[in-house]
Scaffold this motif. Sequence first.
Motif, short mmCIF file in Angstrom:
data_model
loop_
_atom_site.label_atom_id
_atom_site.label_comp_id
_atom_site.label_asym_id
_atom_site.label_seq_id
_atom_site.Cartn_x
_atom_site.Cartn_y
_atom_site.Cartn_z
N HIS A 94 0.82 -1.20 0.00
CA HIS A 94 0.00 0.00 0.00
C HIS A 94 0.86 1.26 0.00
CE1 HIS A 94 -4.08 -1.73 1.47
NE2 HIS A 94 -3.48 -2.54 0.65
N GLY A 95 0.22 2.38 -0.32
CA GLY A 95 0.94 3.64 -0.41
C GLY A 95 1.18 4.32 0.91
N GLY A 96 0.40 4.03 1.92
CA GLY A 96 0.59 4.65 3.22
C GLY A 96 -0.15 5.97 3.35
N SER A 97 0.19 6.71 4.38
CA SER A 97 -0.47 7.99 4.64
C SER A 97 -0.16 9.01 3.56
CB SER A 97 -0.01 8.52 6.01
OG SER A 97 -0.57 9.79 6.25
N ILE A 98 -1.14 9.83 3.21
CA ILE A 98 -0.94 10.80 2.14
C ILE A 98 -1.21 12.23 2.60
CG2 ILE A 98 -1.46 9.14 0.32
CD1 ILE A 98 -4.25 10.41 0.13
N GLY A 99 -1.64 12.46 3.84
CA GLY A 99 -1.92 13.82 4.25
C GLY A 99 -2.20 13.92 5.73
N CYS A 100 -2.73 15.07 6.16
CA CYS A 100 -3.03 15.34 7.56
C CYS A 100 -4.39 16.02 7.64
CB CYS A 100 -1.94 16.22 8.18
SG CYS A 100 -2.27 16.67 9.88
N ARG A 101 -5.19 15.65 8.65
CA ARG A 101 -6.54 16.21 8.74
C ARG A 101 -6.54 17.64 9.29
NH1 ARG A 101 -9.02 12.57 13.68
NH2 ARG A 101 -7.55 13.21 15.31
N LEU A 102 -5.44 18.05 9.96
CA LEU A 102 -5.41 19.40 10.54
C LEU A 102 -4.75 20.39 9.59
CD1 LEU A 102 -5.91 21.27 12.93
CD2 LEU A 102 -3.68 20.59 13.84
N THR A 103 -3.51 20.12 9.26
CA THR A 103 -2.78 21.00 8.35
C THR A 103 -2.04 20.14 7.33
OG1 THR A 103 -2.43 22.59 10.13
CG2 THR A 103 -1.03 22.81 8.19
N PRO A 104 -2.21 20.35 6.04
CA PRO A 104 -2.95 21.44 5.39
C PRO A 104 -4.40 21.09 5.03
CG PRO A 104 -1.65 20.31 3.78
CD PRO A 104 -1.42 19.59 5.07
N GLN A 105 -4.90 19.99 5.55
CA GLN A 105 -6.29 19.54 5.30
C GLN A 105 -6.53 19.20 3.83
OE1 GLN A 105 -8.84 22.59 6.91
NE2 GLN A 105 -8.67 21.78 8.98
N ARG A 106 -5.50 18.78 3.19
CA ARG A 106 -5.62 18.37 1.78
C ARG A 106 -4.37 17.57 1.43
NH1 ARG A 106 -2.10 21.51 -1.17
NH2 ARG A 106 -1.44 23.43 -0.15
N VAL A 107 -4.38 16.98 0.26
CA VAL A 107 -3.23 16.24 -0.25
C VAL A 107 -2.37 17.18 -1.08
CG1 VAL A 107 -2.46 14.29 -1.66
CG2 VAL A 107 -4.53 14.08 -0.27
N HIS A 108 -1.09 17.22 -0.80
CA HIS A 108 -0.18 18.10 -1.55
C HIS A 108 -0.17 17.72 -3.03
CE1 HIS A 108 1.59 20.40 1.70
NE2 HIS A 108 1.72 19.29 2.42
N LYS A 109 -0.09 18.73 -3.87
CA LYS A 109 0.05 18.47 -5.30
C LYS A 109 1.39 17.81 -5.57
CE LYS A 109 -2.88 22.20 -6.99
NZ LYS A 109 -2.94 23.42 -7.84
N GLY A 110 1.38 16.83 -6.49
CA GLY A 110 2.60 16.12 -6.82
C GLY A 110 2.94 14.99 -5.87
N LYS A 111 2.03 14.65 -4.96
CA LYS A 111 2.27 13.56 -4.02
C LYS A 111 2.49 12.27 -4.79
CE LYS A 111 2.34 12.15 0.32
NZ LYS A 111 3.30 12.69 1.31
N ARG A 112 3.50 11.52 -4.40
CA ARG A 112 3.80 10.26 -5.09
C ARG A 112 2.77 9.21 -4.71
NH1 ARG A 112 9.72 8.52 -3.94
NH2 ARG A 112 9.07 9.02 -1.81
N MET A 113 1.92 8.87 -5.66
CA MET A 113 0.83 7.93 -5.42
C MET A 113 0.71 7.00 -6.62
SD MET A 113 -1.94 10.63 -3.85
CE MET A 113 -3.17 9.36 -3.57
N ALA A 114 -0.20 6.05 -6.54
CA ALA A 114 -0.46 5.17 -7.66
C ALA A 114 -1.08 5.96 -8.81
CB ALA A 114 -1.39 4.04 -7.23
N GLY A 115 -0.85 5.50 -10.02
CA GLY A 115 -1.42 6.19 -11.18
C GLY A 115 -0.86 5.66 -12.48
N GLN A 116 -1.18 6.39 -13.56
CA GLN A 116 -0.72 5.99 -14.88
C GLN A 116 0.80 6.10 -14.98
OE1 GLN A 116 -2.58 4.84 -17.45
NE2 GLN A 116 -0.75 4.54 -18.67
N MET A 117 1.43 5.06 -15.48
CA MET A 117 2.89 5.01 -15.58
C MET A 117 3.30 4.86 -17.04
SD MET A 117 5.51 2.35 -13.75
CE MET A 117 7.27 2.43 -14.00
N GLY A 118 4.28 5.67 -17.45
CA GLY A 118 4.77 5.60 -18.83
C GLY A 118 3.87 6.33 -19.79
N ALA A 119 4.08 6.07 -21.09
CA ALA A 119 3.31 6.71 -22.16
C ALA A 119 3.41 8.23 -22.08
CB ALA A 119 1.86 6.26 -22.14
N GLU A 120 4.62 8.74 -21.85
CA GLU A 120 4.84 10.18 -21.78
C GLU A 120 6.10 10.54 -22.55
OE1 GLU A 120 5.20 11.09 -17.68
OE2 GLU A 120 6.97 9.84 -17.36
#
Length: 245
Positions: free
Chosen positions: A148-174
């Motif tokens: 699994h990817g693990g924790s991705i953010g905090c509920r207090l600050t900044p109350q959102r997921v940072h842009k560019g966070k390394r997560m699962a997604g489309q790989m390659g084809a770029e």
Amino acid sequence: MALKIGLLGKKIGMTQVFADDGEAVPVTVIQTGPCHVIGTRTAERDGYSALVLGFDEKPVRLATKPEIGAMKENGLKPQRFIRELRLPAEEVAKYQVGQVLGPKDVFADNTPIDVEGTSKGKGYQGVIKRHHMSGMTRAHGTHEYFRHGGSIGCRLTPQRVHKGKRMAGQMGAEKVSVQNLQLLRVMPDENVILVRGAVPGAANDYVVVTNAATRTVYKRKGVGKEEVRSKNPLKASKKAAAGRG
């Protein structure tokens, strides 16, 4: 940024050749011609100067009406792969619409080049394959959480997921650009060049090959330097016995 001339091409595949000194060199075979000059861009008319190249003719039945109309003006056939190469105005003025370019007109042996292509698509991948994360320990207390990817953010600050966070997604084809590769050999009769090492993309993918933007001479790291001799007589004797003295 240096603006250098280049050609459009197709990656044929990989093989190996032997250099003059006997070294077995893995090379990528790229067909880089014939390329047709199908247009130009000027600062007065378009706001910038560039050369428009086309590669790999396609049947008229597969072309759209705008493509057919544009090609009729120049007396050319529709092209499958069309790209603009930004060049200085005096460089663009050297070429005429309808001119055919091959690798011998642009490249030379043992020169550095840049190759731009589209990387192989890997589909939707997790964080371990996509970002080389280590994953969770496989102990008795770990359940269904090995990759699994693990924790991705905090509920207090900044109350959102940072842009560019390394997560699962489309790989390659770029789009991927590799700089300062060695153009080992030009084969003008076959409109082919041999490039040391690998280039982005799969076999039969289109690529853009240009003269290197940052170098004029190719130099391999660690080649040509005199080896430091060891002062240890035991190591020197072993090296001499192996024929490397």
